[in-house]
Design an enzyme around this catalytic site. Structure first.
Site, PDB file in Angstrom:
ATOM      1  N   GLY A 178      40.638  40.253  45.434  1.00 32.70           N
ATOM      2  CA  GLY A 178      41.308  41.501  45.095  1.00 32.70           C
ATOM      3  C   GLY A 178      41.703  42.259  46.347  1.00 32.70           C
ATOM      4  O   GLY A 178      41.678  43.488  46.407  1.00 32.70           O
ATOM      5  N   GLY A 231      44.372  45.195  46.384  1.00 36.06           N
ATOM      6  CA  GLY A 231      44.150  46.428  45.613  1.00 36.06           C
ATOM      7  C   GLY A 231      43.906  47.619  46.513  1.00 36.06           C
ATOM      8  O   GLY A 231      43.947  47.507  47.742  1.00 36.06           O
ATOM      9  N   GLN A 232      43.618  48.784  45.870  1.00 39.13           N
ATOM     10  CA  GLN A 232      43.460  50.030  46.643  1.00 39.13           C
ATOM     11  C   GLN A 232      42.334  49.909  47.668  1.00 39.13           C
ATOM     12  O   GLN A 232      42.511  50.222  48.846  1.00 39.13           O
ATOM     13  CB  GLN A 232      43.142  51.200  45.693  1.00 39.13           C
ATOM     14  CG  GLN A 232      42.988  52.539  46.424  1.00 39.13           C
ATOM     15  CD  GLN A 232      42.324  53.630  45.604  1.00 39.13           C
ATOM     16  OE1 GLN A 232      41.660  53.364  44.582  1.00 39.13           O
ATOM     17  NE2 GLN A 232      42.487  54.855  46.036  1.00 39.13           N
ATOM     18  N   ILE A 261      45.522  37.610  43.202  1.00 43.17           N
ATOM     19  CA  ILE A 261      46.200  36.773  42.192  1.00 43.17           C
ATOM     20  C   ILE A 261      47.621  36.449  42.640  1.00 43.17           C
ATOM     21  O   ILE A 261      48.193  35.441  42.241  1.00 43.17           O
ATOM     22  CB  ILE A 261      46.208  37.495  40.824  1.00 43.17           C
ATOM     23  CG1 ILE A 261      46.635  36.545  39.697  1.00 43.17           C
ATOM     24  CG2 ILE A 261      47.079  38.736  40.858  1.00 43.17           C
ATOM     25  CD1 ILE A 261      45.550  35.625  39.248  1.00 43.17           C
ATOM     26  N   ARG A 262      48.173  37.288  43.497  1.00 43.38           N
ATOM     27  CA  ARG A 262      49.489  36.997  44.098  1.00 43.38           C
ATOM     28  C   ARG A 262      49.576  37.717  45.439  1.00 43.38           C
ATOM     29  O   ARG A 262      48.864  38.690  45.672  1.00 43.38           O
ATOM     30  CB  ARG A 262      50.626  37.439  43.172  1.00 43.38           C
ATOM     31  CG  ARG A 262      50.743  38.937  42.927  1.00 43.38           C
ATOM     32  CD  ARG A 262      51.853  39.242  41.936  1.00 43.38           C
ATOM     33  NE  ARG A 262      51.490  38.728  40.595  1.00 43.38           N
ATOM     34  CZ  ARG A 262      50.659  39.369  39.761  1.00 43.38           C
ATOM     35  NH1 ARG A 262      50.073  40.500  40.127  1.00 43.38           N
ATOM     36  NH2 ARG A 262      50.364  38.862  38.564  1.00 43.38           N
ATOM     37  N   TYR A 299      36.218  50.027  30.734  1.00 43.56           N
ATOM     38  CA  TYR A 299      35.939  49.902  32.166  1.00 43.56           C
ATOM     39  C   TYR A 299      34.486  50.296  32.462  1.00 43.56           C
ATOM     40  O   TYR A 299      33.743  49.562  33.103  1.00 43.56           O
ATOM     41  CB  TYR A 299      36.894  50.819  32.926  1.00 43.56           C
ATOM     42  CG  TYR A 299      36.682  50.928  34.403  1.00 43.56           C
ATOM     43  CD1 TYR A 299      36.259  52.130  34.974  1.00 43.56           C
ATOM     44  CD2 TYR A 299      36.933  49.861  35.252  1.00 43.56           C
ATOM     45  CE1 TYR A 299      36.082  52.248  36.335  1.00 43.56           C
ATOM     46  CE2 TYR A 299      36.766  49.976  36.629  1.00 43.56           C
ATOM     47  CZ  TYR A 299      36.345  51.174  37.159  1.00 43.56           C
ATOM     48  OH  TYR A 299      36.171  51.298  38.522  1.00 43.56           O
TER      49      TYR A 299
END
Ligand code: VAH
Length: 315
Positions: free
Chosen positions: A9, A12-13, A36-37, A143
């Site tokens: 990840g 991400g942030q 993931i990309r 979440y």
């Protein structure tokens, strides 16, 4: 040679900034970024990147072996607001990735894990002021449920199998290097962009919604400090409460107006208001302070100064 670090990840942030910080500390080639990309956002300190779907255990194992990985930071997750729009996808992503990493560690392929939890593990029945480390936890978001469940599994894998997994209950995180995402607290990022770009912001939370927040540099420092702490100092293996600052939209708007006097704010609460109303207003992080010397450095004024100065060049 010291075994390498894998960040899952990494686009991400948190992952983007964690990647740069760890590369500065250990050298670019010691930190493998994966997501993931491939993201258009390149970390400030570039280095090896691998496309990885962390729900695919075999693909993860192949990367661990290929790069001789020792430490894994599992930063991939679907956050609170997006998770309410895609409940089963959020549960599957948040839990399958954690089980893959925990089981590969149990089987000896990973030495140490960092896994982020959140103040979202608390719910509407939790005491909301100075929320203690050990208290009622009845989260009302997918979440939050995934993070509460994940904490219990982390504590189980440590107790049962000796897996060295460490975790922090992050508050809402504020940063300028990635755009606001699917978090309920991300109004506190978007507001700076809109203040500079449009001079006004329509807030999706009500004026008096106080939430625990933290500037990203503090969160990164807490993460690295916890991961580098001697094992006997890490006394909590579910997840540590972590506090930075607490404020409501009125206070952040006022801090911006000190720099941009003409900035205006309006309020249009949406479905994210119910999520925010289920969370604490402030957090007691005395266990993190006592066990491994945690101390936050950024307050709201400092955060606003850094955010506006760093984003100004974009608008
Ligand atoms: C969210 N930024 O809003 C995350 C965080 C405490 C909130 O976990 O979902």
């Amino acid at each position: 040679m010291k075994r390498r670090i894998l960040i899952i990840g990494a686009s991400g942030q948190i992952g983007t900034e964690l990647t740069s910080f760890l590369r500065q500390q250990y050298g670019p080639d010691q930190v493998i970024a994966s997501d993931i990309r491939k993201s258009a956002i390149i970390p400030e300190v570039d280095g090896p990147f691998e496309v990885l779907d962390a729900t695919d255990k075999e693909a993860l194992l192949a990367l661990l072996i290929k790069h001789d990985i020792g430490h894994v930071y599992l930063m991939a997750a679907m956050l609170s607001a997006t998770g309410e729009l895609h409940p089963m996808k959020a549960w599957d992503l948040n839990m399958s990735t954690l089980f893959n990493v925990l089981n590969l560690a149990k089987d000896g392929y990973i030495d140490r894990i960092f896994w982020p939890s959140s103040i979202a593990v608390f719910g509407p029945t939790t005491p909301r002021e100075q929320t203690p480390q050990h208290t009622i936890m009845e989260p009302s978001t997918v979440y939050g449920i995934s993070k509460q469940t994940g904490e219990r599994w982390c504590a189980y894998y440590f107790a049962k199998y000796g897996v060295d997994v460490r975790s922090l209950r992050y508050p809402g995180l504020i940063s300028y290097k990635t755009p606001p995402g699917g978090g309920t607290t991300d109004y506190a990022i978007d507001i700076y962009h809109k203040a500079l770009n449009e001079g006004t912001y329509s807030c999706f939370l009500s004026a008096e919604t106080t939430l625990p927040m933290m500037y990203m540099d503090d969160a990164i420092r807490a993460t690295i400090t916890l991961m580098e702490a001697p094992s006997d100092q890490v006394k909590i293996r579910s997840s540590y409460n972590l506090a930075g600052m607490s404020f409501d939209p009125v206070a952040i708007a006022a801090s911006i107006q000190k720099h941009l006097p003409d900035f205006t704010m309006t309020y249009a609460p949406d479905f994210r208001q119910a999520i925010a109303d289920s969370w604490p207003k402030s957090i007691d992080d005395s266990h993190a302070q006592n066990d491994w010397g945690w101390a936050a450095q950024f307050d709201l004024e400092t955060t606003t100064k850094v955010m506006l100065a760093s984003l100004k060049s974009q608008y």
